[in-house]
Enzyme design. Structure first.
Site, PDB file in Angstrom:
ATOM      1  N   ASP A  63     138.527  31.477 101.863  1.00  0.00           N
ATOM      2  CA  ASP A  63     139.007  30.602 102.716  1.00  0.00           C
ATOM      3  C   ASP A  63     139.796  29.471 101.776  1.00  0.00           C
ATOM      4  O   ASP A  63     140.371  29.754 100.944  1.00  0.00           O
ATOM      5  CB  ASP A  63     138.081  30.041 103.747  1.00  0.00           C
ATOM      6  N   GLU A  88     133.825  35.096  97.334  1.00  0.00           N
ATOM      7  CA  GLU A  88     133.080  34.888  98.630  1.00  0.00           C
ATOM      8  C   GLU A  88     132.635  36.047  99.286  1.00  0.00           C
ATOM      9  O   GLU A  88     131.490  36.266  99.868  1.00  0.00           O
ATOM     10  CB  GLU A  88     134.177  34.194  99.827  1.00  0.00           C
ATOM     11  N   GLY A 138     131.823  25.221  98.131  1.00  0.00           N
ATOM     12  CA  GLY A 138     131.265  24.175  99.084  1.00  0.00           C
ATOM     13  C   GLY A 138     129.810  24.517  99.116  1.00  0.00           C
ATOM     14  O   GLY A 138     129.161  25.344  98.506  1.00  0.00           O
ATOM     15  N   GLY A 177     135.772  26.191  96.998  1.00  0.00           N
ATOM     16  CA  GLY A 177     136.187  25.110  97.542  1.00  0.00           C
ATOM     17  C   GLY A 177     136.966  24.391  96.392  1.00  0.00           C
ATOM     18  O   GLY A 177     137.852  23.500  96.679  1.00  0.00           O
TER      19      GLY A 177
END
Length: 349
Positions: free
Chosen positions: A145, A137, A65, A114
């Site tokens: 996530d 991450e 992302g 993402g």
């Protein structure tokens, strides 16, 4: 709409291609909203039998992302724009997970963050020799996530915890071994395969199977016992101690890797997976991850991690808190507290 996503219909196939190659197709809010709009339009369209997701060009399917934007938001507007991005992204993740029609994703290239959130909810996931899969991450003060708490926690042999903490990069054979990909197809056959799917979408999985070939031996399988032993605990300090007590090369390499990660992010990651393992409702998972993301992006580690790794690119990191022992249970509990109803994440109706 956005120029970074190509949306079209080919016969009975809805086809979505990411087209932001200079950023390795990293997702923006506009991209998430454009993909969601297409999926919603096709969801109840009887003339659409299959949805196909790929990228238009470049070496990345989707590298994650737009975390640089999220960092700016955290520093400049208290995280408001960053939260809006995560809200749109998680709605897209949930929409794909609950989609009533078959979906196929071609992860031909870098697939991180993402991009993993786009791929794993799809029923069919085709890797190629170009696939490089990771959830990195914790290196930037974030956590895995986009449904990572759900998907990674369900991997066998504690590989989910290993991947979440270390950010280890997987090749296509390893993706197949862990069930992260469902087929391995050489990239030179992709155009042919996509044309076949457009001609006969009702038998998509059969056509993918016919085009598939062997991906080779998964290297990660050789480390199964090490992963199971050293990553058995949901307590970060226990994992570090287990690795430290093993003087073998593999354990010492992974220990050195973990000591570079954000201690806060690693503890958050383990708790996300622990709770995700007991959560069957994907909407509940997304709501929890959104609450956690809303708080983590305004922690010092996120701004510091993105600065060091992606902005200045000097990897000179100064984590705060600096050690796992300084990350208290009270800090983790505060990060995981539910958001007020008016601020909580909600799925599409």
């Amino acid at each position: 709409m956005t120029e970074d996503v190509i949306v079209r219909r080919e016969g009975a196939v809805g086809w979505i291609s990411l087209d932001r190659p200079r950023a390795l197709n990293a997702l923006t809010s506009d991209m998430c909203e454009a993909i969601s709009a297409a999926l919603l339009a096709w969801r109840d369209d009887p003339e659409v039998a299959l949805v196909m997701i790929d990228h238009a060009g470049g070496r990345g399917f989707c590298a994650g992302g737009d975390v640089a934007m999220v960092r700016r938001s955290a520093l400049e507007d208290g995280g408001s724009a960053g939260r809006a991005f995560f809200h749109a992204e998680y709605r897209l993740n949930h929409l794909l997970f609950t989609y009533p029609k078959p979906t196929v994703c071609f992860i031909d290239g870098v697939t991180m963050g993402g991009g993993v959130g786009l791929a794993l909810p799809c029923r069919m996931r085709a890797a190629t020799e170009n696939t490089l899969f990771a959830m990195p991450e914790t290196a930037i003060g974030l956590f895995p996530d986009v449904g990572g708490g759900y998907f990674l926690s369900r991997l066998k042999w504690r590989y989910g915890q290993f991947l979440a903490l270390t950010g280890a990069r997987l090749d296509p054979a390893e993706c197949l071994h862990l069930g992260l990909a469902t087929r391995y197809i050489r990239s030179e056959r992709l155009a042919e395969v996509k044309a076949t799917l457009i001609g006969d979408p009702a038998n998509a999985d059969r056509h993918l199977a016919l085009a598939a070939t062997e991906a080779g031996q998964p290297r990660i399988a050789g480390n199964r016992l090490n992963v199971m032993k050293h990553f058995a605990s949901d307590r970060f300090e226990d994992i570090l101690a287990s690795l430290a007590a093993d003087h073998g090369k593999w354990a010492q390499t992974e220990l050195a890797t973990l000591r570079k990660k954000s201690p806060l992010a690693c503890k958050v990651a383990l708790e996300v997976l622990r709770r995700g393992a007991a959560t069957d409702d994907f909407a509940e998972e997304m709501a929890r991850e959104y609450a956690v993301a809303a708080r983590v992006i305004v922690q010092p580690d996120f701004a510091e991690g993105v600065r060091a790794v992606l902005v200045d690119k000097n990897n000179a990191l100064a984590w705060d808190p600096a050690t796992p022992e300084e990350v208290t249970d009270a800090m983790i509990a505060e990060i995981f507290a539910p958001l007020p109803t008016e601020e909580a994440w909600t799925p599409f109706s």
